[in-house]
Design a protein around this motif. Structure first.
Motif: not given
Lengths: 692, 692
Positions: A503, A617, A621
């Motif tokens: 990420a 992700t 995030y």
């Protein structure tokens, strides 16, 4: 691979909890290149007589706004852009910057001022010559001559080249005859035409000696200034109530063989001699048309800025309320959370703050480019084309964004957001038309796409190049658009799903840039590929093929304009001197970039630009980004720099907090007294405990 | 794997060019279960005195709407739902169906009628008992008593359980004392409270013998019907201008120790004896509260239908215009295309038509369920819960959709869409508040999600089950929500990218269903997994964990409601008797399903439910679907069944076509004459040819 901006090395991670935004510093930065003009205009609209009264019915609202235009004149706020020879300052960037800020007073005041000085006055200035300037500009500037900009016809909105009003030269009397041949040729939606306009710049097909030289502008008196009655041969109707901007008297005009002097032709780009001979400094009728209309790019530029200003104002109102308003009990049962502590509230508003920052920085670049061209500092055909393309793309994005932002703000404030006094519904209603006037957004984006395709075709090798270019040139043309400008091709990004690039890689500036650039370039290349044989087809088939890609073209242009916003935001980061502020703003920029990628996640995945692993992700995030920005959210909107006198929204005044404090004090006192009733639920629980 | 609907075997492919929609047949089908009630209401609003005049200022608009309510009474249009004992017909489904259609007259008329009979009257009917019915219902029905529904407070919107107004019983005088302890407890946004209301059903914490028994409703006189002045102890303010619905006099109310007779407690679910002893048929205060509020589900049900009706009206206006309006030259240079022939126009409007069909069919199912419960035919705790969950999900979706649809319609009509007479801006402004009243959409979706989680947890094996269920029960509660209802778990779909399953597979009904179901189930399972240990955490930590999933919960609930719409649409297909019509509608259903999948393409790809290969075909496939539906688009909107008397939009009357015909005739005559000017471009071309 790509040119890299020289951003000073900076700790760049999510941990901005210890950073503080220097609000004063950031506010100054956001004021941008024409800070002084913006400050003056903002100060001016703190005067209540330049503010909207939402309760006024249409007729009174119109009169109030007319009066406000007179006040703007008296206070010297609207003449910057005019030539110094007639009392202006030739200051184009500052003029537009100031104009944009009037939206916080009343969008009707802003747009009526735009009609008077930005369109009607500008047409006389840019399309006319010295005698015209001397004859009319001073009285246009003073509002002695309120005027309409009579371009659009009922039958033709965005397609100006096809208007049907004619201006036929009569050498006998040395006059033009302005005529509306049928109902579809009535001029329509013209500000100042409904009521106040006494003159108009009328766009018509110039015909002399049996030849139609295309669209030109003519100065035509339409009403007797004393009586307010239409002059002989002129007719019209009031457009009446609209979805917004009801302080402006929009209307329709038509002309029945109205005769005007030959010299009323605004003759900078095309003239007719007394004997009827036509002449022009620009030989090509097509180029002449685009040059004339190009002088009007200011409208699009200023709508981009006004949409940004209105978005800032809306967010400052909604976020201020969201930081005070409480709803439902928090998990610990003690008191209630403020709205801004709910994840959903963060997700709905904080990305919009990021978007508004991007809009603001991109607009400042646009405004500088505009000033470079109109000041003559960098006035070339190429720079005008760049300006027009940039204005078209950014105007489309920011006007749509403003509607989404104001709506989200209104919903985030619940029922209170629906009360007119809290401004959000009124601003949204007024700005609604911004997405289809001064160029319909879909039409504008299609023209941006066309230019991207043209640029792409110039980079093509081989035989198909000329064919594609030629084909593109024959498709959907417009007012203010032409060639050049596609960004340099970058290498295709391929996400191998490399473990090392988890990420965290998405935070990387180059990664964001590459992903955003790659998408634009790939989309354009794909469309070009599909269209490459179009020039060999029959016209109807070619048109169908082009039409089958219209939606894709518009999407590509939107992606391009979003990239430009991201780049402008990124270029602005090094201009922020304060380290902590810059670190927080870098996270805001990341949020803007990642939100764009998230919106188009399907594209990135199906084209192998992101691995499934990384994509999974992303949403989480973004959740983390908004949570990290939560403590900075007040500073981020305060830096927009509007005050209570601009917001004028009861929900953003602190009243909400006062009411809560009063309620909390009441309950504290009640609990401390012996009067507090016991909750039935508590009784049941005691009962249960006793029985057990 | 999944239950399969028994749709009759039918050719199911894209080739519907030879099929014709039987408009009459489809229109009848769309009228749904309560066709007769809808027809009567639609016929009623063709009367100009029940229609909106958009030019009226607020004060006059309010008076007009009050007058319209009297007309609705006189014409016998609003009493269906009341008990036959007092002159009603106990007909709940037909009543709501008719009510929804009033939106085409004027949304203000609709909502003010909803306040009077759907909220104020309903509260007396559902929460009161026979003496209340006899005392007040006849005069409420006749509008002799205009009343407000005083539930919401300034300090608490969606969180009704936390309201602060108190009703304290005084056994000395056998009265309740209604009191507003502080400003945040003022009743707010109440229709009829600003001006016309003479009574109100006031929701307050019932306190007797030192115990707070929770929220109950009380009948309170608020104004002297003769003078219109507030009664002693009652105060209030007018909410003034709003973003829409300005035919309704919303306002605030507050009470300073106002005494009312003990018998003014609406005592169906809780009563106080003369000595102050409280009793209730429902022992649990929580269940009692939800039961009381559950009787008000009608508001959400009817907004779902009204939003659908307004969407139909908007689309019928915009599509009618899009089929006449021409813009820009087509590829062959001959004439101009109608807007609907542009791909972008098809892409912006035709999927919205599909969405509106889905909304309509889903609403008809909701309405039947509502009637089943309120008629007593199927009135169990479980069926009420199902009804409440379904109403919450569908109301959230359709009210948001209506705003998007009306906005897209307005933009698709360009400047003409902004003119108030063309209805689109006014409808949108009026419907704006639908997304946050009768339950804020985000709050409603969160509660749908909570129920999905609860159902999921009941299917869980092992120790975590009880923990999760318990945890969920402690989080964010509301008015009208509780347990049960998650759809059966289906097997996870995995797209292996099998060549045999190319784009064509996406047309398959089971494939669409599986993709849509799988997404909902997987999202809920993922959230449940994340929350499984939450009950072991400290309350504050658990609350934070829950909050960290709020956005995901809301997205899952939205996906669930979309699935329900898709299923309702699919279930409706076999009810269409005409083969050609059903074939076209099947393509419309496919468009709806594939559009949902396209919107969430990122999810399907990153979770391996669609291969990249298949995903890349989707956008192009949707382009083909809208192109195939293009010839049917007029029939699809005509089947909505609204007439010129409902649309009342100048742009949808055929005037546009008349103007074009006039223009075309003019140019034809000009070309045939010797007067036609030659285009300068033609001269240049001749020049060039001569020189060559």
């Amino acid at each position: 691979m790509t040119e890299k901006n020289t951003i000073p090395a900076t700790r760049h991670d999510l941990d901005v909890a210890d950073d503080r935004i220097d609000v004063q510093h950031l506010a100054e930065n956001l004021l941008g290149t024409y800070a002084e003009a913006r400050r003056t205009a903002r100060e001016a609209v703190t005067s209540p007589d330049l503010q909207r009264d939402p309760t006024l019915p249409m007729e009174q609202h119109r009169e109030r706004v007319l009066g406000q235009l007179k006040l703007l004149v008296e206070r010297g706020l609207v003449h910057n852009a005019f030539p110094s020879a007639v009392g202006g300052q030739d200051a184009h960037g500052p003029n537009v910057a100031a104009f944009e800020e009037f939206v916080t007073g009343d969008p009707s005041m802003q747009i009526k001022a735009g009609v008077q000085w930005g369109l009607f006055g500008s047409a006389v200035m840019h399309l006319g010559t010295k005698p015209h300037h001397e004859a009319w500009l001073p009285r246009i500037m003073s509002l002695e001559i309120p005027g309409a900009f009579a371009m659009t016809e009922i039958g033709h909105g965005s397609d100006v080249a096809s208007i049907a009003t004619t201006a036929t030269y009569d050498p006998e009397t040395e006059e033009f005859v302005i005529h509306t041949p049928f109902k579809a040729a009535w001029k329509e939606f013209l500000g100042n035409a409904g009521l106040h306009g006494v003159a108009a710049t009328v766009f018509a097909q110039l015909i002399t000696k049996g030849v139609n030289h295309g669209v030109h502008a003519f100065y035509v008196d339409i009403r007797d200034p004393e009586t307010g009655e239409f002059l002989p041969g002129v007719g019209g109707e009031d457009d009446g109530l609209k979805g917004g901007l009801n302080g402006i008297d929009n209307g329709r005009l038509h002309f029945d063989h109205v005769r005007i002097p030959r010299t009323n032709l605004l003759n900078r780009y095309g003239d007719v001699a007394p004997d009827g001979t036509y002449s022009s400094p620009i030989a090509s009728p097509g180029r002449r048309f685009f040059t004339m209309l190009g002088t009007l790019v200011q409208g699009r530029v200023s709508l981009d800025g006004a949409a940004t200003a209105a978005s800032k104002l809306g967010l400052q109102i909604a976020v201020t309320y969201g930081l005070e308003r409480r709803q439902f009990k928090a998990g610990d049962g003690e008191g209630e959370q403020v709205l801004m502590d709910y994840q959903r509230h963060q997700r709905r508003l904080i990305p919009l703050i990021a978007k508004t920052y991007a809009m603001g920085y991109a607009h400042d670049e646009l405004l500088r480019k505009f000033d470079d061209v109109f000041s003559g500092r960098n006035d070339t055909e190429a720079s005008r084309e760049d300006l027009e393309t940039l204005a078209a793309g950014l105007k489309a994005l920011s006007t749509w964004n403003a509607l989404d932002i104001l709506q989200e703000c209104r919903e985030a404030c619940g029922g209170a957001g629906f009360i007119a006094a809290n401004r959000l519904t009124g601003l949204r209603a007024d700005l609604d038309i911004y997405v289809t006037f001064e160029g319909d957004n879909n039409v504008l984006l299609q023209l941006v796409a066309k230019r991207l395709l043209g640029d792409y075709s110039r980079n093509l090798k081989g035989l198909d190049r000329a064919g594609l270019a030629q084909f593109i040139a024959t498709q959907a043309t417009d007012a203010a658009m032409s060639r050049s400008g596609l960004r340099r091709l970058v290498q295709t990004v391929v996400d191998t799903g490399d473990e090392r690039k988890s990420a965290i890689a998405l935070r990387d500036e180059d990664t964001q840039r590459n992903l955003l650039e790659d998408r634009v370039n790939s989309m354009i290349a794909e469309i070009a590929q599909d269209l490459r044989h179009a020039h060999k087809l029959k016209p109807a088939e070619a048109a169908e093929l082009f039409n089958d890609h219209q939606d894709a073209l518009i999407k590509a242009a939107k992606a391009h304009a979003e990239l430009l916003q991201w780049e402008a935001f990124t270029r602005a980061l090094p201009t922020i001197g304060d380290e902590g502020t810059r670190r927080v703003l870098t996270v805001v920029r990341d949020l803007f970039g990642l939100d764009l990628i998230q919106e188009n996640l399907g594209w990135y995945l199906m084209n192998g630009r992101l691995s499934s692993q990384r994509a999974r992700t992303l949403d989480e995030y973004i959740n983390r980004l908004v949570k990290k920005l939560r403590p900075h959210v007040k500073d981020l909107v305060d830096a927009f720099g509007y005050t209570q006198e601009h917001m004028r929204a009861p929900i953003a005044t602190g009243d909400e907090k006062k009411r809560q404090d009063e309620a909390a004090a009441y309950y504290r006192a009640l609990r401390a007294s012996s009067d507090a009733p016991i909750d039935e639920k508590v009784l049941h629980a005691r009962d249960k405990a006793r029985k057990a």
